[in-house]
Design a protein around this motif. Sequence first.
Motif, PDB file in Angstrom:
ATOM      1  N   LEU A 125      -4.134  12.779  -7.325  1.00  0.00           N
ATOM      2  CA  LEU A 125      -5.295  13.621  -7.015  1.00  0.00           C
ATOM      3  C   LEU A 125      -5.165  14.996  -7.668  1.00  0.00           C
ATOM      4  CD1 LEU A 125      -7.943  13.872  -5.424  1.00  0.00           C
ATOM      5  CD2 LEU A 125      -6.600  14.709  -3.487  1.00  0.00           C
ATOM      6  N   VAL A 126      -3.978  15.581  -7.604  1.00  0.00           N
ATOM      7  CA  VAL A 126      -3.758  16.892  -8.220  1.00  0.00           C
ATOM      8  C   VAL A 126      -3.963  16.812  -9.730  1.00  0.00           C
ATOM      9  CG1 VAL A 126      -2.009  18.636  -8.713  1.00  0.00           C
ATOM     10  CG2 VAL A 126      -2.250  17.742  -6.399  1.00  0.00           C
ATOM     11  N   ILE A 127      -3.426  15.759 -10.357  1.00  0.00           N
ATOM     12  CA  ILE A 127      -3.571  15.612 -11.809  1.00  0.00           C
ATOM     13  C   ILE A 127      -5.037  15.447 -12.195  1.00  0.00           C
ATOM     14  CG2 ILE A 127      -3.050  14.098 -13.759  1.00  0.00           C
ATOM     15  CD1 ILE A 127      -0.345  13.543 -12.457  1.00  0.00           C
ATOM     16  N   LEU A 143       0.804  -1.214   0.000  1.00  0.00           N
ATOM     17  CA  LEU A 143       0.000   0.000   0.000  1.00  0.00           C
ATOM     18  C   LEU A 143       0.843   1.273   0.000  1.00  0.00           C
ATOM     19  CD1 LEU A 143      -2.832  -0.941   2.534  1.00  0.00           C
ATOM     20  CD2 LEU A 143      -3.007  -0.777   0.044  1.00  0.00           C
ATOM     21  N   ALA A 144       2.078   1.193   0.495  1.00  0.00           N
ATOM     22  CA  ALA A 144       2.901   2.396   0.652  1.00  0.00           C
ATOM     23  C   ALA A 144       3.091   3.154  -0.665  1.00  0.00           C
ATOM     24  CB  ALA A 144       4.256   2.026   1.258  1.00  0.00           C
ATOM     25  N   PRO A 145       3.420   2.497  -1.787  1.00  0.00           N
ATOM     26  CA  PRO A 145       3.572   3.274  -3.034  1.00  0.00           C
ATOM     27  C   PRO A 145       2.294   3.988  -3.443  1.00  0.00           C
ATOM     28  CG  PRO A 145       4.543   1.089  -3.267  1.00  0.00           C
ATOM     29  CD  PRO A 145       3.781   1.079  -1.986  1.00  0.00           C
ATOM     30  N   LEU A 146       1.142   3.311  -3.233  1.00  0.00           N
ATOM     31  CA  LEU A 146      -0.127   3.946  -3.587  1.00  0.00           C
ATOM     32  C   LEU A 146      -0.391   5.172  -2.742  1.00  0.00           C
ATOM     33  CD1 LEU A 146      -2.347   0.750  -4.015  1.00  0.00           C
ATOM     34  CD2 LEU A 146      -1.143   2.039  -5.775  1.00  0.00           C
ATOM     35  N   VAL A 147      -0.060   5.088  -1.454  1.00  0.00           N
ATOM     36  CA  VAL A 147      -0.257   6.232  -0.561  1.00  0.00           C
ATOM     37  C   VAL A 147       0.648   7.388  -0.971  1.00  0.00           C
ATOM     38  CG1 VAL A 147      -0.027   7.026   1.827  1.00  0.00           C
ATOM     39  CG2 VAL A 147      -1.039   4.791   1.351  1.00  0.00           C
ATOM     40  N   LEU A 148       1.865   7.075  -1.384  1.00  0.00           N
ATOM     41  CA  LEU A 148       2.822   8.124  -1.727  1.00  0.00           C
ATOM     42  C   LEU A 148       2.447   8.844  -3.025  1.00  0.00           C
ATOM     43  CD1 LEU A 148       6.162   6.308  -0.806  1.00  0.00           C
ATOM     44  CD2 LEU A 148       5.035   8.140   0.463  1.00  0.00           C
TER      45      LEU A 148
END
Length: 320
Positions: free
Chosen positions: A51-53, A40-45
């Motif tokens: 979200l901005v894109i 999950l860590a890469p997805l959180v990062l």
Amino acid sequence: MPLGDSLPLSARSARAERADDMDAAPRRRSRSGRSSWERLAPLVLVAPAVLVIVVFRLWPLLLGVNFSFTGDGDRNGAAVGLDNYAELFADPLFLGALRNVVWLVLLLPIAVAIPGMLATFIYLRVPGHRFYRSVYFFPAVLSPVIVGSIFNLLLAFDGPLNGLLGLVGLGPVDWLGDSRVAMFTVVGVHIWATFGMALVVFLSGFATLDPALLDAARSDGASLPQVIRHVIVPGLSRTIQFVFVTTMIGMLTSMFGLLYVMTSGGPGGSTYLPEYYVWIQQGQMNRPAFAAAASTVLFLVMLVVGLAQVGFLRRTGKED
């Protein structure tokens, strides 16, 4: 005799295995928890960037595409289907802007080769590399309005450049008033004003190039053109792809300032680009939905040209 010693061997083994399983269970749960977090860590990062894109890029893009199917003026907000696009491709000014895009694509190798060659001179320390290193980034810090104003003075019909041409026996050129020359003039000024950024990217790419390859080529007696063709170009293939795409995007979306100051789209609309056409329709004609249709076409043009460039460069790199 202790109770444990009185048990049969099989019973003692079974009890030992149960004890090992009980001890291993927390470790398995701990490892399972760690592996879940690691997945999950890469997805959180990357979530904030995604979200901005989505919020500031993709969602406005979809809104603009949807808006392009509505009307302006008396039909403001009403669904008009493909009417805006039909009118768009019947407008000679827009068709002229698309023809100028073709010229930009044809001139793109020159726009990439200039900073690439200068970066090569700096990296190989050929005569004059100190001069290039000192002045290459200066044009990039000037605003397009300042650059356009300076070149309007230099390229005026009675300006310094035509004065120099007269000294060597050549007639004056109407750099900004001749429809056959004006577009090439503006593109040349744009290349001069922006090549510093591409040169920085090339120098960063040279930092990843293995110096042993250059030393081996020199030891084998390779000339400078051979070193560039067989060592530098293959070694910087990824960098060249990046510069090609970003330079093309810059030509299509960052020339408004120069066009506005130097030619205002003239003479006779010969220096129109889709970006300038969008501004005319939105800012002067007050046709936002029609401008949204032109913006959508511009986006599709950039997407097709960019993908075509990347595909072509990848095939060229594999063949080499």
